[in-house]
Design a protein around this motif. Structure first.
Motif, PDB file in Angstrom:
ATOM      1  N   GLN A  81      -4.774   5.591  11.665  1.00 29.81           N
ATOM      2  CA  GLN A  81      -4.943   5.430  10.212  1.00 29.81           C
ATOM      3  C   GLN A  81      -5.926   4.313   9.887  1.00 29.81           C
ATOM      4  O   GLN A  81      -6.793   4.466   9.020  1.00 29.81           O
ATOM      5  N   SER A  99      -0.916   4.894   4.907  1.00 26.17           N
ATOM      6  CA  SER A  99       0.330   4.293   4.450  1.00 26.17           C
ATOM      7  C   SER A  99       0.001   3.108   3.554  1.00 26.17           C
ATOM      8  O   SER A  99      -0.928   2.340   3.832  1.00 26.17           O
ATOM      9  N   ARG A 158      12.625   4.432   4.949  1.00 28.93           N
ATOM     10  CA  ARG A 158      12.474   3.948   6.332  1.00 28.93           C
ATOM     11  C   ARG A 158      13.800   3.369   6.831  1.00 28.93           C
ATOM     12  O   ARG A 158      14.465   2.612   6.127  1.00 28.93           O
ATOM     13  N   ARG A 179       8.892  -1.699  16.798  1.00 30.54           N
ATOM     14  CA  ARG A 179       7.542  -1.393  16.315  1.00 30.54           C
ATOM     15  C   ARG A 179       7.540  -1.409  14.789  1.00 30.54           C
ATOM     16  O   ARG A 179       8.429  -0.830  14.155  1.00 30.54           O
ATOM     17  N   GLN A 181       4.604  -1.187  11.293  1.00 27.73           N
ATOM     18  CA  GLN A 181       3.226  -0.872  10.924  1.00 27.73           C
ATOM     19  C   GLN A 181       2.418  -2.166  10.876  1.00 27.73           C
ATOM     20  O   GLN A 181       3.000  -3.251  10.715  1.00 27.73           O
ATOM     21  N   ASN A 219      11.318   4.319  10.644  1.00 28.48           N
ATOM     22  CA  ASN A 219      10.524   5.335   9.942  1.00 28.48           C
ATOM     23  C   ASN A 219      11.466   6.314   9.251  1.00 28.48           C
ATOM     24  O   ASN A 219      12.686   6.201   9.371  1.00 28.48           O
ATOM     25  N   ASN A 220      10.877   7.312   8.581  1.00 28.75           N
ATOM     26  CA  ASN A 220      11.716   8.375   8.007  1.00 28.75           C
ATOM     27  C   ASN A 220      12.112   9.366   9.109  1.00 28.75           C
ATOM     28  O   ASN A 220      11.605   9.295  10.239  1.00 28.75           O
TER      29      ASN A 220
HETATM   30  C1  GCU Z   1       5.129   7.459   8.057  1.00 28.99           C
HETATM   31  C2  GCU Z   1       3.999   7.508   7.075  1.00 28.99           C
HETATM   32  C3  GCU Z   1       2.651   7.363   7.779  1.00 28.99           C
HETATM   33  C4  GCU Z   1       2.648   6.138   8.645  1.00 28.99           C
HETATM   34  C5  GCU Z   1       3.824   6.149   9.604  1.00 28.99           C
HETATM   35  C6  GCU Z   1       3.890   4.862  10.426  1.00 28.99           C
HETATM   36  O1  GCU Z   1       5.089   8.579   8.880  1.00 28.99           O
HETATM   37  O2  GCU Z   1       4.038   8.729   6.386  1.00 28.99           O
HETATM   38  O3  GCU Z   1       1.616   7.257   6.839  1.00 28.99           O
HETATM   39  O4  GCU Z   1       1.469   6.043   9.388  1.00 28.99           O
HETATM   40  O5  GCU Z   1       5.014   6.279   8.862  1.00 28.99           O
HETATM   41  O6  GCU Z   1       4.968   4.345  10.623  1.00 28.99           O
HETATM   42  O7  GCU Z   1       2.842   4.387  10.867  1.00 28.99           O
END
Ligand code: GCU
Length: 346
Positions: A81, A99, A158, A179, A181, A219-220
């Motif tokens: 990303q 994100s 999350r 972990r 972001q 995360n989701n």
């Molecule tokens: C989710 C989110 C992503 C992000 C990812 C992450 O999936 O939609 O945009 O990159 O989390 O934890 O990096």
């Protein structure tokens, strides 16, 4: 080892250049006559985000297909990303899903949506994100960096997922390598939880868990199934600590070059993308949870979220102290929360 890494980096850069030069996806004569709109994201082709993008592609091409060819690059085909945001900044690609977490390094205003326990429910989250008075100043703040946000996508709630033990109290996170972001807010959040924050790109998480470099992530539910994380963790705990949207960002010059008529069509396309993504979200999460529980053997836990919330509250105060100009927006969010009353998150 270092050489191998360098060679791999060169190979991936070359592949991206090849893709961007049109060799990646059927470089037909028709394509070369049209203006290509390259859109990158890091989700799979089953993910609501990709379904939204397909609807966007279909709409734009039905209206302006003689001029534009929309090309989708899912699954980090164009890099992480962070890399894709850089490509959008320079105009090497036109559009990317990023994100909200990583956008706070471009403008601090985005930080607000990264605050843990900002929204009490999905209803409040959606009401805030759908309020142009609140989001417009934030979404336009990155114009100085070469892009702006034109739509927001649901990225759910999350929660922590771990290999060895469930996260039932904040103490369970103590000393765990988790972990997060690549965002300062997320690193600070993990510090307040006494965990050890390990920032990395989404695409590296599976291997990091599998090899034991980290003890878990957050995360989701879709990360469990769409990214296979459910194969390498055993527990998913509903700490519900963040609802961080994904932002659809577009290169400034691309938007500026659209005629007024085209801009109207694109705006409708952005709305179609947003609506399709939002409409498919809940069912996708439900299916992911069922699959993770029944086929992947992940155990789901429902801790009391209050002690987690208390641990990270200082982040709200710190944010407001550093961004006094955002106090009115913060108050607006809190006011909405009161009005909509506290509904349970799903
Ligand atoms: C989710 C989110 C992503 C992000 C990812 C992450 O999936 O939609 O945009 O990159 O989390 O934890 O990096």
């Amino acid at each position: 080892m270092k050489n191998k890494k360098q060679v791999l980096t060169i190979i991936s850069l070359l592949s991206i250049l090849l893709i961007l030069s049109g060799c990646g996806k059927g470089n037909t004569v028709a394509t070369s006559e049209k203006e290509i709109i390259r859109i990158g994201h890091n989700q799979s082709q089953n993910h609501p985000t990709h379904l939204g993008m397909l609807a966007f592609e279909e709409y734009i091409e039905s209206q302006l297909g003689d001029k534009y060819d929309v090309q989708l690059y899912p699954s980090e085909l164009l890099g992480s990303q962070t890399n894709m945001v850089q490509l959008t900044q320079t105009g090497a690609i036109e559009m990317v899903v990023a994100s909200n977490s990583i956008l706070e390094t471009f403008d601090k205003k985005y930080e607000i949506f990264n605050l843990p326990y900002l929204f009490e429910s999905k209803e409040i989250y959606h009401a805030v994100m759908n309020d142009p008075k609140i989001v417009d100043p934030i979404f336009k703040s990155t114009k100085k960096s070469g892009f702006e946000t034109v739509a927001w996508l649901d990225a759910g709630i999350r929660n922590f997922y771990t290999i060895d033990k469930p996260v039932v109290t904040p103490d369970d996170l103590s000393g765990l390598k988790i972990r997060v972001q690549q965002s300062p807010t997320n690193v600070m959040m993990m510090k307040l939880f006494n965990g050890s924050a390990t920032p990395m790109g989404f695409g590296d998480v599976y291997t990091a868990i599998q090899s034991g470099v980290i003890d878990g992530a957050e995360n989701n539910e879709l990360a469990l199934t769409e990214n296979g994380h459910g194969d390498v963790v055993n527990y998913y705990s509903y700490t519900k600590h963040q609802m961080i949207p994904d932002e659809v960002i577009v290169n400034n010059k691309f938007l500026e070059n659209l005629s007024e008529k085209e801009r109207k069509i694109f705006n409708k396309g952005f709305k179609i993308l947003e609506d399709t993504q939002h409409d498919t979200w809940s069912d996708s999460v439900k299916a992911a949870k069922e699959k993770a529980e029944n086929e992947m053997g992940v155990e789901f836990n429902y801790p009391d979220t209050k002690p987690f919330r208390e641990k990270v509250q200082p982040l709200h105060e710190k944010f407001l102290k550093e961004n006094p100009s955002l106090q009115p927006i913060y108050d607006d969010i809190m006011q909405k929360s009161e009005k909509l009353e506290v509904g349970g998150t799903e």
